[in-house]
Structures are given as C-alpha cells and as structure tokens.
Design a protein around this motif. Structure first.
Motif, PDB file in Angstrom:
ATOM      1  N   LEU A  55       0.852  -1.185   0.000  1.00 46.53           N
ATOM      2  CA  LEU A  55       0.000   0.000   0.000  1.00 46.53           C
ATOM      3  C   LEU A  55       0.891   1.239   0.000  1.00 46.53           C
ATOM      4  CD1 LEU A  55      -2.558  -1.017   2.781  1.00 46.53           C
ATOM      5  CD2 LEU A  55      -2.883  -1.160   0.315  1.00 46.53           C
ATOM      6  N   THR A  56       0.378   2.309  -0.601  1.00 44.50           N
ATOM      7  CA  THR A  56       1.089   3.579  -0.522  1.00 44.50           C
ATOM      8  C   THR A  56       0.958   4.121   0.897  1.00 44.50           C
ATOM      9  OG1 THR A  56      -0.831   4.898  -1.105  1.00 44.50           O
ATOM     10  CG2 THR A  56       0.537   4.086  -2.932  1.00 44.50           C
ATOM     11  N   GLU A  57       1.749   5.124   1.213  1.00 42.39           N
ATOM     12  CA  GLU A  57       1.645   5.738   2.544  1.00 42.39           C
ATOM     13  C   GLU A  57       0.252   6.300   2.766  1.00 42.39           C
ATOM     14  OE1 GLU A  57       4.709   8.558   3.487  1.00 42.39           O
ATOM     15  OE2 GLU A  57       6.287   7.211   2.797  1.00 42.39           O
ATOM     16  N   GLU A  58      -0.335   6.884   1.720  1.00 39.89           N
ATOM     17  CA  GLU A  58      -1.671   7.463   1.842  1.00 39.89           C
ATOM     18  C   GLU A  58      -2.725   6.383   2.071  1.00 39.89           C
ATOM     19  OE1 GLU A  58       0.417   8.122  -0.774  1.00 39.89           O
ATOM     20  OE2 GLU A  58       1.069  10.120  -0.110  1.00 39.89           O
ATOM     21  N   GLU A  59      -2.616   5.275   1.350  1.00 41.53           N
ATOM     22  CA  GLU A  59      -3.568   4.171   1.528  1.00 41.53           C
ATOM     23  C   GLU A  59      -3.472   3.596   2.936  1.00 41.53           C
ATOM     24  OE1 GLU A  59      -3.729   2.444  -3.044  1.00 41.53           O
ATOM     25  OE2 GLU A  59      -2.079   1.871  -1.721  1.00 41.53           O
ATOM     26  N   LEU A  60      -2.246   3.392   3.386  1.00 40.00           N
ATOM     27  CA  LEU A  60      -2.044   2.839   4.721  1.00 40.00           C
ATOM     28  C   LEU A  60      -2.554   3.797   5.790  1.00 40.00           C
ATOM     29  CD1 LEU A  60      -1.013   0.485   6.360  1.00 40.00           C
ATOM     30  CD2 LEU A  60       1.263   1.511   6.296  1.00 40.00           C
ATOM     31  N   ALA A  61      -2.324   5.083   5.599  1.00 39.65           N
ATOM     32  CA  ALA A  61      -2.826   6.075   6.555  1.00 39.65           C
ATOM     33  C   ALA A  61      -4.344   6.031   6.621  1.00 39.65           C
ATOM     34  CB  ALA A  61      -2.345   7.474   6.181  1.00 39.65           C
ATOM     35  N   VAL A  63      -6.291   3.423   5.958  1.00 44.22           N
ATOM     36  CA  VAL A  63      -6.667   2.183   6.642  1.00 44.22           C
ATOM     37  C   VAL A  63      -6.477   2.347   8.148  1.00 44.22           C
ATOM     38  CG1 VAL A  63      -6.034  -0.252   6.970  1.00 44.22           C
ATOM     39  CG2 VAL A  63      -6.216   0.686   4.661  1.00 44.22           C
ATOM     40  N   ASP A  64      -5.344   2.922   8.546  1.00 40.92           N
ATOM     41  CA  ASP A  64      -5.068   3.122   9.975  1.00 40.92           C
ATOM     42  C   ASP A  64      -6.073   4.070  10.624  1.00 40.92           C
ATOM     43  OD1 ASP A  64      -2.947   1.376   9.959  1.00 40.92           O
ATOM     44  OD2 ASP A  64      -1.417   2.946   9.779  1.00 40.92           O
ATOM     45  N   GLU A  70     -12.822   2.787  14.255  1.00 42.39           N
ATOM     46  CA  GLU A  70     -13.671   1.621  14.536  1.00 42.39           C
ATOM     47  C   GLU A  70     -13.131   0.769  15.688  1.00 42.39           C
ATOM     48  OE1 GLU A  70     -14.908  -0.669  11.197  1.00 42.39           O
ATOM     49  OE2 GLU A  70     -15.559   1.111  10.061  1.00 42.39           O
ATOM     50  N   GLY A  71     -11.961   1.110  16.201  1.00 45.64           N
ATOM     51  CA  GLY A  71     -11.384   0.346  17.315  1.00 45.64           C
ATOM     52  C   GLY A  71     -11.024  -1.067  16.923  1.00 45.64           C
ATOM     53  N   SER A  75      -5.839  -5.377   9.673  1.00 45.71           N
ATOM     54  CA  SER A  75      -6.252  -6.621   9.020  1.00 45.71           C
ATOM     55  C   SER A  75      -7.763  -6.739   8.946  1.00 45.71           C
ATOM     56  CB  SER A  75      -5.677  -7.832   9.750  1.00 45.71           C
ATOM     57  OG  SER A  75      -4.275  -7.837   9.659  1.00 45.71           O
ATOM     58  N   GLU A  76      -8.440  -6.387  10.033  1.00 47.35           N
ATOM     59  CA  GLU A  76      -9.901  -6.502  10.045  1.00 47.35           C
ATOM     60  C   GLU A  76     -10.521  -5.526   9.049  1.00 47.35           C
ATOM     61  OE1 GLU A  76     -13.398  -8.247  10.709  1.00 47.35           O
ATOM     62  OE2 GLU A  76     -11.450  -8.940  11.399  1.00 47.35           O
ATOM     63  N   ILE A  77      -9.984  -4.321   8.943  1.00 48.46           N
ATOM     64  CA  ILE A  77     -10.493  -3.349   7.971  1.00 48.46           C
ATOM     65  C   ILE A  77     -10.318  -3.881   6.557  1.00 48.46           C
ATOM     66  CG2 ILE A  77     -10.069  -1.048   6.968  1.00 48.46           C
ATOM     67  CD1 ILE A  77     -11.590  -1.028   9.665  1.00 48.46           C
ATOM     68  N   ILE A  78      -9.163  -4.444   6.265  1.00 45.18           N
ATOM     69  CA  ILE A  78      -8.907  -4.982   4.919  1.00 45.18           C
ATOM     70  C   ILE A  78      -9.809  -6.173   4.644  1.00 45.18           C
ATOM     71  CG2 ILE A  78      -7.155  -6.093   3.478  1.00 45.18           C
ATOM     72  CD1 ILE A  78      -5.102  -4.240   4.955  1.00 45.18           C
ATOM     73  N   ARG A  79     -10.013  -7.061   5.640  1.00 51.60           N
ATOM     74  CA  ARG A  79     -10.922  -8.203   5.438  1.00 51.60           C
ATOM     75  C   ARG A  79     -12.343  -7.738   5.159  1.00 51.60           C
ATOM     76  NH1 ARG A  79      -7.496 -10.832   9.325  1.00 51.60           N
ATOM     77  NH2 ARG A  79      -8.666  -9.946  11.048  1.00 51.60           N
ATOM     78  N   LYS A  80     -12.805  -6.715   5.909  1.00 51.74           N
ATOM     79  CA  LYS A  80     -14.155  -6.181   5.684  1.00 51.74           C
ATOM     80  C   LYS A  80     -14.283  -5.597   4.283  1.00 51.74           C
ATOM     81  CE  LYS A  80     -15.387  -4.996  10.453  1.00 51.74           C
ATOM     82  NZ  LYS A  80     -15.682  -3.887  11.370  1.00 51.74           N
TER      83      LYS A  80
END
Length: 87
Positions: A55-61, A63-64, A70-71, A75-80
């Motif tokens: 992932l790019t830095e922007e994509e990872l940011a 996701v984070d 969502e607490g 990994s859970e965000i990517i699975r969803k």
C-alpha cells in the motif's frame, strides 16, 4: 556443570533440562498443548493464509485512520473491504 544458557534472562539448570527430558520421554498430551493459547487465535477450522499487500503511505494512513475510528485492526479493515467487494 552449570549451563550459561538462559531463557528470558533466567539461567537454565541441569535439573530443568532433566525435567524437560523426562517430560518429553513420557510423551506429550497433544490436546493439552493445543489448548495453551499460543499464537494468534484461529479464524476458522483451517489455518489462515498470510499474504503480503503493498500500500502507498496514503492508503495505509487511510486504513489506519479507519481502524482507529472503529477500534479494530488494519487486518480486520482490509478483510471487511474484501468481503464487501466480493459480495
């Protein structure tokens, strides 16, 4: 003879080595070993596959940020997201 080997900073004694050897020779209860809770919890009946994802830095940011809101984990965000995409 005292060993200079350590586990978590604690010296391993000859007595401990002998106890481990006796335990191994007696055999291990596989079901009990599986219940010790080592490692990450399973997500199903079969072992999960680990994959690499770039992932790019922007994509990872992004996701984070969503994971923090969502607490949950990255990994859970990517699975969803994958589940929604595949639906």
């Amino acid at each position: 003879m005292e060993s200079d080997q350590r586990i978590n900073g604690v010296p391993v004694t000859e007595e401990q080595i002998e106890a481990w050897a006796a335990e191994a020779e007696a055999g291990f209860d596989v079901d009990a070993l599986k219940k010790r809770g080592r490692g990450r919890p399973g997500r199903g009946a079969q072992p999960s596959q680990v994959i690499a994802l770039r992932l790019t830095e922007e994509e990872l940011a992004s996701v984070d940020e969503l994971a923090a809101r969502e607490g949950t984990s990255r990994s859970e965000i990517i699975r969803k997201a994958l589940a929604r995409f595949a639906a």
